[in-house]
Design a protein around this motif. Structure first.
Motif, PDB file in Angstrom:
ATOM      1  N   GLY A 163       3.882  -1.656  -6.045  1.00 58.72           N
ATOM      2  CA  GLY A 163       3.862  -2.100  -4.649  1.00 58.72           C
ATOM      3  C   GLY A 163       2.790  -3.142  -4.357  1.00 58.72           C
ATOM      4  O   GLY A 163       2.644  -3.604  -3.230  1.00 58.72           O
ATOM      5  N   ARG A 164       2.032  -3.513  -5.377  1.00 63.84           N
ATOM      6  CA  ARG A 164       0.920  -4.447  -5.122  1.00 63.84           C
ATOM      7  C   ARG A 164       1.434  -5.874  -4.924  1.00 63.84           C
ATOM      8  O   ARG A 164       2.344  -6.337  -5.597  1.00 63.84           O
ATOM      9  N   ARG A 165       0.819  -6.590  -3.994  1.00 58.39           N
ATOM     10  CA  ARG A 165       1.033  -8.034  -3.830  1.00 58.39           C
ATOM     11  C   ARG A 165      -0.353  -8.656  -3.767  1.00 58.39           C
ATOM     12  O   ARG A 165      -1.265  -8.064  -3.185  1.00 58.39           O
ATOM     13  N   THR A 166      -0.501  -9.844  -4.370  1.00 60.36           N
ATOM     14  CA  THR A 166      -1.825 -10.472  -4.355  1.00 60.36           C
ATOM     15  C   THR A 166      -1.721 -11.907  -3.871  1.00 60.36           C
ATOM     16  O   THR A 166      -0.662 -12.535  -3.948  1.00 60.36           O
ATOM     17  N   CYS A 167      -2.854 -12.409  -3.394  1.00 62.43           N
ATOM     18  CA  CYS A 167      -2.890 -13.796  -2.950  1.00 62.43           C
ATOM     19  C   CYS A 167      -3.357 -14.666  -4.122  1.00 62.43           C
ATOM     20  O   CYS A 167      -4.460 -14.453  -4.642  1.00 62.43           O
ATOM     21  N   ALA A 216      -6.997 -11.998  -2.388  1.00 57.35           N
ATOM     22  CA  ALA A 216      -6.926 -10.758  -1.592  1.00 57.35           C
ATOM     23  C   ALA A 216      -5.804  -9.866  -2.137  1.00 57.35           C
ATOM     24  O   ALA A 216      -4.807 -10.362  -2.668  1.00 57.35           O
ATOM     25  N   ILE A 217      -6.003  -8.556  -2.002  1.00 56.63           N
ATOM     26  CA  ILE A 217      -5.060  -7.586  -2.578  1.00 56.63           C
ATOM     27  C   ILE A 217      -4.385  -6.792  -1.450  1.00 56.63           C
ATOM     28  O   ILE A 217      -5.062  -6.307  -0.538  1.00 56.63           O
ATOM     29  N   GLN A 244       3.241  -0.791   1.075  1.00 57.92           N
ATOM     30  CA  GLN A 244       3.204   0.354   1.996  1.00 57.92           C
ATOM     31  C   GLN A 244       1.784   0.699   2.451  1.00 57.92           C
ATOM     32  O   GLN A 244       1.535   0.856   3.640  1.00 57.92           O
ATOM     33  N   ASN A 245       0.867   0.812   1.492  1.00 61.57           N
ATOM     34  CA  ASN A 245      -0.480   1.312   1.830  1.00 61.57           C
ATOM     35  C   ASN A 245      -1.330   0.309   2.596  1.00 61.57           C
ATOM     36  O   ASN A 245      -2.130   0.688   3.441  1.00 61.57           O
ATOM     37  N   MET A 246      -1.181  -0.982   2.230  1.00 60.11           N
ATOM     38  CA  MET A 246      -2.020  -2.009   2.870  1.00 60.11           C
ATOM     39  C   MET A 246      -1.217  -3.282   3.079  1.00 60.11           C
ATOM     40  O   MET A 246      -1.485  -4.313   2.451  1.00 60.11           O
ATOM     41  N   PRO A 247      -0.190  -3.222   3.944  1.00 54.62           N
ATOM     42  CA  PRO A 247       0.663  -4.401   4.093  1.00 54.62           C
ATOM     43  C   PRO A 247      -0.050  -5.524   4.853  1.00 54.62           C
ATOM     44  O   PRO A 247      -0.910  -5.249   5.701  1.00 54.62           O
ATOM     45  N   PRO A 248       0.310  -6.777   4.563  1.00 56.16           N
ATOM     46  CA  PRO A 248      -0.255  -7.882   5.354  1.00 56.16           C
ATOM     47  C   PRO A 248       0.361  -7.855   6.751  1.00 56.16           C
ATOM     48  O   PRO A 248       1.394  -7.214   6.959  1.00 56.16           O
ATOM     49  N   CYS A 280      -0.552 -14.055   3.160  1.00 57.61           N
ATOM     50  CA  CYS A 280      -1.937 -13.567   3.127  1.00 57.61           C
ATOM     51  C   CYS A 280      -2.575 -13.659   4.513  1.00 57.61           C
ATOM     52  O   CYS A 280      -2.557 -14.726   5.145  1.00 57.61           O
ATOM     53  N   ASP A 281      -3.163 -12.544   4.983  1.00 61.74           N
ATOM     54  CA  ASP A 281      -3.844 -12.517   6.295  1.00 61.74           C
ATOM     55  C   ASP A 281      -5.005 -13.499   6.331  1.00 61.74           C
ATOM     56  O   ASP A 281      -5.322 -14.070   7.375  1.00 61.74           O
TER      57      ASP A 281
END
Ligand code: AP5
Length: 217
Positions: A126-130, A135-136, A140-144, A150-151
């Motif tokens: 589920g990870r997405r990175t910039c 930024a990580i 689900q756990n830490m959506p932008p 990227c925020d």
């Protein structure tokens, strides 16, 4: 203070590093980020590392030695160093001790993030990175705030090439075969703090802050 953050893939080393560098103003040395940058830029190191990384294998110690020496030559580490994902083999740990000793420094604290392997799979897939500001996020756990963006810098988020279940299996094997010895090496020095990484980001960070206080005593 010179800190190592160690743990299997997906335990939250990068996420906690972002918070540690913000709080303590220390320099972040992530061999994973440095290698990904080298691959992106097509450097000699990148060409050597590329295949190992995609398969989830460890990059040879000689390559890591060279990038670490180059990074340490920058002399921006007066406030301390946070080493993320390094050292990962006994040879790297011994090499690091030699390099630090030559600079009159030592490792003060080792944060060992512990997490059940079943939880790791969900974190990694589920990870997405910039690709720009590193930024990580997690879908689900830490959506932008805006899906896929990227925020912080507005870049399009990406999935890392090694964030597949197959590559994760190889990365976990490498962790069990090599990196666990590194924890044993520092346990003998009495500087390892085990951290339960199966808690909210805030609680994990609170426990880390407390552990660092104990290392400083
Ligand atoms: P590297 O980049 O170091 O990757 P890794 O060790 O596999 O660790 P990850 O980046 O996958 O996970 P993480 O622990 O940082 O987790 P994160 O914070 O992102 O290395 C990549 C490759 O480079 C290696 O396989 C190897 O080939 C090579 N390499 C690098 N260094 C090397 C070395 N020294 N020697 C040899 N080869 C080397 O979190 C994961 C996800 O979980 C995120 O989506 C995040 O949002 C979420 N999350 C984090 N914390 C929480 C929480 N508390 N609750 C819920 N979700 C959370």
């Amino acid at each position: 203070m010179n800190i190592l953050i160690i743990g299997a893939p997906g335990t939250g080393k990068g996420t906690m590093s972002e918070k540690l560098i913000e709080k303590y103003g220390i320099v972040h040395v992530s061999t994973g980020d440095m290698l990904r940058e080298s691959v992106k830029n097509g450097t000699e190191v990148g060409k050597k590392a590329h295949g190992y990384m995609e398969r989830g294998e460890l990059v040879p110690d000689e390559v890591i030695h060279d990038i670490i020496l180059e990074r340490f030559a920058q002399k921006d580490m007066e406030n301390g160093i946070l080493m993320d994902g390094y050292p990962r083999t006994l040879a790297q740990a011994e090499d690091l001790d030699t390099i630090l000793a030559s600079l009159g420094k030592k490792v003060d604290c080792v944060l060992n993030l512990e997490l059940d392997e079943q939880v790791l799979i969900g974190r990694i897939t589920g990870r997405r990175t910039c690709p720009n500001c590193k930024a990580i996020y997690h879908i689900q756990n830490m959506p932008p705030k805006v899906e896929g963006i990227c925020d912080i810098c507005g870049s399009q988020l990406v999935t890392r090439k090694d964030d597949t279940v197959e590559s994760l299996r190889v990365r976990l094997d490498a962790y069990h075969e090599s990196t666990k010895d590194v924890i044993g090496y520092y346990e003998k020095q009495g500087i390892v703090k085990n951290i339960n990484a199966d808690q909210s980001v805030e609680k994990v960070f609170e426990d880390i802050t407390e552990a660092l206080g104990e290392c400083n005593d």
